[in-house]
Design an enzyme around this catalytic site. Structure first.
Site, PDB file in Angstrom:
ATOM      1  N   LYS A  91      39.533  27.781 -60.799  1.00  0.00           N
ATOM      2  CA  LYS A  91      38.208  27.170 -60.812  1.00  0.00           C
ATOM      3  C   LYS A  91      37.600  27.367 -62.172  1.00  0.00           C
ATOM      4  O   LYS A  91      37.831  28.356 -62.842  1.00  0.00           O
ATOM      5  CB  LYS A  91      37.300  27.819 -59.761  1.00  0.00           C
ATOM      6  CG  LYS A  91      37.747  27.514 -58.358  1.00  0.00           C
ATOM      7  CD  LYS A  91      36.614  27.709 -57.401  1.00  0.00           C
ATOM      8  CE  LYS A  91      35.521  26.734 -57.746  1.00  0.00           C
ATOM      9  NZ  LYS A  91      34.368  26.847 -56.898  1.00  0.00           N
TER      10      LYS A  91
ATOM     11  N   THR B 243      35.586  29.579 -51.457  1.00  0.00           N
ATOM     12  CA  THR B 243      35.693  31.038 -51.537  1.00  0.00           C
ATOM     13  C   THR B 243      36.017  31.599 -50.153  1.00  0.00           C
ATOM     14  O   THR B 243      35.282  31.336 -49.196  1.00  0.00           O
ATOM     15  CB  THR B 243      34.376  31.632 -52.063  1.00  0.00           C
ATOM     16  OG1 THR B 243      34.097  31.066 -53.349  1.00  0.00           O
ATOM     17  CG2 THR B 243      34.460  33.144 -52.177  1.00  0.00           C
TER      18      THR B 243
ATOM     19  N   ARG C  99      30.212  23.075 -50.275  1.00  0.00           N
ATOM     20  CA  ARG C  99      31.526  23.653 -49.984  1.00  0.00           C
ATOM     21  C   ARG C  99      31.826  24.957 -50.714  1.00  0.00           C
ATOM     22  O   ARG C  99      32.872  25.558 -50.488  1.00  0.00           O
ATOM     23  CB  ARG C  99      32.658  22.636 -50.257  1.00  0.00           C
ATOM     24  CG  ARG C  99      32.683  21.522 -49.221  1.00  0.00           C
ATOM     25  CD  ARG C  99      33.547  20.359 -49.624  1.00  0.00           C
ATOM     26  NE  ARG C  99      34.930  20.670 -49.861  1.00  0.00           N
ATOM     27  CZ  ARG C  99      35.949  20.323 -49.051  1.00  0.00           C
ATOM     28  NH1 ARG C  99      35.693  19.669 -47.936  1.00  0.00           N
ATOM     29  NH2 ARG C  99      37.187  20.614 -49.353  1.00  0.00           N
ATOM     30  N   ASP C 100      30.941  25.411 -51.569  1.00  0.00           N
ATOM     31  CA  ASP C 100      31.166  26.713 -52.190  1.00  0.00           C
ATOM     32  C   ASP C 100      29.854  27.476 -52.332  1.00  0.00           C
ATOM     33  O   ASP C 100      29.574  28.078 -53.367  1.00  0.00           O
ATOM     34  CB  ASP C 100      31.850  26.559 -53.551  1.00  0.00           C
ATOM     35  CG  ASP C 100      32.537  27.852 -54.005  1.00  0.00           C
ATOM     36  OD1 ASP C 100      32.860  28.689 -53.131  1.00  0.00           O
ATOM     37  OD2 ASP C 100      32.756  28.029 -55.215  1.00  0.00           O
ATOM     38  N   LEU C 101      29.050  27.439 -51.275  1.00  0.00           N
ATOM     39  CA  LEU C 101      27.805  28.206 -51.259  1.00  0.00           C
ATOM     40  C   LEU C 101      28.118  29.694 -51.197  1.00  0.00           C
ATOM     41  O   LEU C 101      28.910  30.130 -50.351  1.00  0.00           O
ATOM     42  CB  LEU C 101      26.971  27.814 -50.036  1.00  0.00           C
ATOM     43  CG  LEU C 101      26.363  26.413 -50.035  1.00  0.00           C
ATOM     44  CD1 LEU C 101      25.838  26.080 -48.650  1.00  0.00           C
ATOM     45  CD2 LEU C 101      25.256  26.313 -51.060  1.00  0.00           C
TER      46      LEU C 101
END
Length: 373
Positions: free
Chosen positions: A360, A145, A97-99
């Site tokens: 984050k 992102t 989910r945040d590649l």
């Protein structure tokens, strides 16, 4: 990581557990040891990981306009797909989910390694109730992102299934960035992403299969995107024969006894992630579905093999004075098991972690001196 409440502690514990489940994979940053310290009002989660000196972003920025040759692009991207394959092979599949380029690090062995497992999720669902949507939208804002965020995450009213296919969209954005040194989407315009409004530059020139793969991964509907197995084979078959592999590296527990990271992959067999039907051809460019034939036939029908990759591209163009290294590190909830044994090599390089930028957590990598003063 400073944990000021139960939520942040749960997120730290989830990061630890995901990394432990993937430990030993050649394209996952290794977690050597961890501890939770009770500081009174707060807790501190300490993670000791392998030291990776460069991120993909720092390598891209250091090259200026020196674009990669296609085989270098594919080599980097296959490492990313290898890591995602291991995550999607889990049951249920783990979505990263945040590649993004910031979360790919160059290891001392020359392999690219995925980090930042705090945004991971196995909660794949359609969100129907307004209160559920509100919670999910908040999580998406915190832990993903914008420039790499899939359309179904921007607009929950589409009621598309939010699943591991969000990683395929992000991989499409990542491949675009590796090829062209810029983002396909600026991340500021929701409509730009929902409408798939991007343009593949004329230069530098890359082959039609590479551009078709970008188009297929950036399909607005998750059902129209290839799965990670299909993406991996499409990338692999475009590499020179001496750099190809027979199968992607799976999670460590799937590897047969005696198969060591870096060993030859002949006779290797492990479960694949679920395979969805090949996506329809892309509009323009002759379509991207053609290369899928190799996945269904030749890759498993012929005797393929891998070789020790002594000719693997080296990514050492970054200036040596760059010493600031950060990548994002968010989290969710898992339970903590006993600490793994700390690394016994006192000279091992490590990095420490601290929080927080834009909601984050952040990892700051620092090479520890061999002799602590």
């Amino acid at each position: 990581m400073i944990c000021n409440d139960e939520e942040s502690l749960d997120l730290a514990l989830k990061e630890v557990n995901v990394m432990k489940s993937l430990k030993g994979h050649p394209n996952i940053v290794t977690l050597y040891s961890h501890a939770i310290l009770d500081m009174g009002r707060t807790k501190e989660a300490l993670l000791v990981m392998e030291f990776c000196e460069k991120s993909l972003v720092s390598v891209l920025e250091s090259r200026g306009s020196g674009y990669f040759e296609e085989k270098h692009v594919l080599s980097i991207f296959r490492d990313a797909c290898n890591a995602v394959f291991a995550m999607h092979s889990q049951s249920p599949p783990i979505a990263h989910r945040d590649l993004k380029a910031e979360n790919l690090l160059l290891g001392p062995d020359g392999l690219w390694k995925l980090c930042d497992f705090g945004s991971t999720s196995t909660n794949h669902k359609r969100f129907e109730k307004p209160e559920e949507m509100g919670i999910e939208e908040d999580n998406i804002r915190k832990y993903t992102t914008p420039a790499y965020r899939a359309p179904e995450m921007w607009d929950l009213l589409r009621r598309d299934l939010i699943s591991e296919k969000v990683d395929i969209w992000a991989l499409g954005c990542l491949l675009f960035r590796i090829c062209y040194f810029k983002n396909a989407f600026d991340g500021e315009s929701k409509l730009q992403i929902l409408n798939g409004n991007y343009r593949i530059p004329d230069l530098p020139k890359y082959s039609t299969p590479v551009k078709d793969l970008i188009r297929d991964m950036l399909q607005a509907s998750p059902d129209d995107r290839p799965d990670i197995t299909q993406a991996w084979f499409r990338v692999n078959e475009q590499l020179p024969v001496n750099l190809q592999k027979s199968l992607p590296d799976g999670p460590p527990e799937m590897q047969p006894t005696g198969v060591h990271e870096g060993s030859k992959l002949a006779n290797r067999s492990h479960p694949m992630p679920r395979r969805s039907p090949p996506p329809p051809p892309s509009s323009g460019g002759g379509g991207g579905g053609g290369q899928l034939g190799a996945f269904w036939s030749s890759q498993h029908a012929k005797d393929s093999f891998s070789v020790e990759d002594n000719s693997r591209p080296k990514f050492d163009e970054e200036p040596s004075h760059n010493t600031s290294r950060q990548d994002t590190c968010g989290m969710e909830n898992h339970t903590l098991s006993k600490n793994s044994s700390p690394a016994k090599d006192e000279n091992a390089q490590t990095y420490a972690t601290r929080r927080s930028v834009h909601g984050k957590s952040q990892i700051s990598r620092m090479a520890l001196p061999r002799t602590l003063k």
